[in-house]
Design an enzyme around this catalytic site. Structure first.
Site, mmCIF file in Angstrom:
data_model
loop_
_atom_site.group_PDB
_atom_site.id
_atom_site.type_symbol
_atom_site.label_atom_id
_atom_site.label_comp_id
_atom_site.label_asym_id
_atom_site.label_seq_id
_atom_site.Cartn_x
_atom_site.Cartn_y
_atom_site.Cartn_z
ATOM 1 N N GLY A 47 0.744 -1.251 -0.150
ATOM 2 C CA GLY A 47 0.126 0.140 0.097
ATOM 3 C C GLY A 47 0.928 1.294 -0.026
ATOM 4 O O GLY A 47 0.272 2.412 -0.057
ATOM 5 N N CYS A 48 2.292 1.173 -0.137
ATOM 6 C CA CYS A 48 3.161 2.289 0.064
ATOM 7 C C CYS A 48 3.567 2.407 -1.565
ATOM 8 O O CYS A 48 3.982 1.394 -2.277
ATOM 9 C CB CYS A 48 4.165 2.033 0.852
ATOM 10 S SG CYS A 48 3.578 2.074 2.527
ATOM 11 N N ALA A 49 3.402 3.595 -1.986
ATOM 12 C CA ALA A 49 4.009 3.984 -3.359
ATOM 13 C C ALA A 49 5.620 3.583 -3.279
ATOM 14 O O ALA A 49 6.120 3.212 -4.080
ATOM 15 C CB ALA A 49 3.696 5.485 -3.809
ATOM 16 N N SER A 50 6.391 4.139 -2.312
ATOM 17 C CA SER A 50 7.633 3.891 -2.051
ATOM 18 C C SER A 50 7.804 2.637 -1.507
ATOM 19 O O SER A 50 6.851 2.022 -0.860
ATOM 20 C CB SER A 50 8.400 5.057 -1.283
ATOM 21 O OG SER A 50 8.038 6.209 -1.764
#
Length: 144
Positions: A47-50
């Site tokens: 769920g994290c873009a990074s």
């Protein structure tokens, strides 16, 4: 590492977003690096873009103390990880389950400046930490 209260106090002195942004990056630079061997797929936060990795060490007892470590490949996100770790690491599982760091990010004036992707990633980190604490409480319950 900087304590959570020190971070809250420091943010209170910073009036504009640029100064807060720079401070978040400084916090990320001060975060100890996670060894590459610990950056596994199971530790990666979904769920994290990074890319973000979280690891936990659960203590003993009915309400264990949990130590967290983390890392990211993005400077600003690494700073957010540092704040999240200051909020949760070294606390009892019952405290972790009850504490919602999103309120903290609102209090220090960051949540409204995060992009939707970063805010979602932050929520994913917090949710993962709280779920691990809830699981630790279940697993350490008397009679198990």
């Amino acid at each position: 590492m900087t304590t959570l209260q020190d971070m809250i106090d420091d943010f209170a002195f910073l009036d504009d977003w640029e100064d807060r942004y720079r401070y978040v990056i400084e916090l990320g630079k001060a975060l100890p690096d996670m060894p590459e061997a610990e950056k596994t797929a199971e530790r990666k936060v979904k769920g994290c873009a990074s890319q973000v990795w979280l690891a936990s060490r659960v203590g003993e007892g009915d309400d264990p103390v949990i130590e967290f470590s983390g890392d990211s490949d993005a400077h600003i996100v690494r700073g957010l990880v540092a704040i999240v770790l200051a909020a949760y690491s070294g606390k009892r599982a019952s405290e972790i389950v009850k504490f919602d760091a999103i309120e903290l990010f609102g209090k220090i004036g960051l949540i409204e400046h995060l992009s939707a992707q970063r805010a979602n990633g932050l929520r994913s980190m917090i949710q993962r930490i709280r779920e691990e604490a809830a699981q630790a409480l279940v697993e350490s319950a008397p009679g198990r």
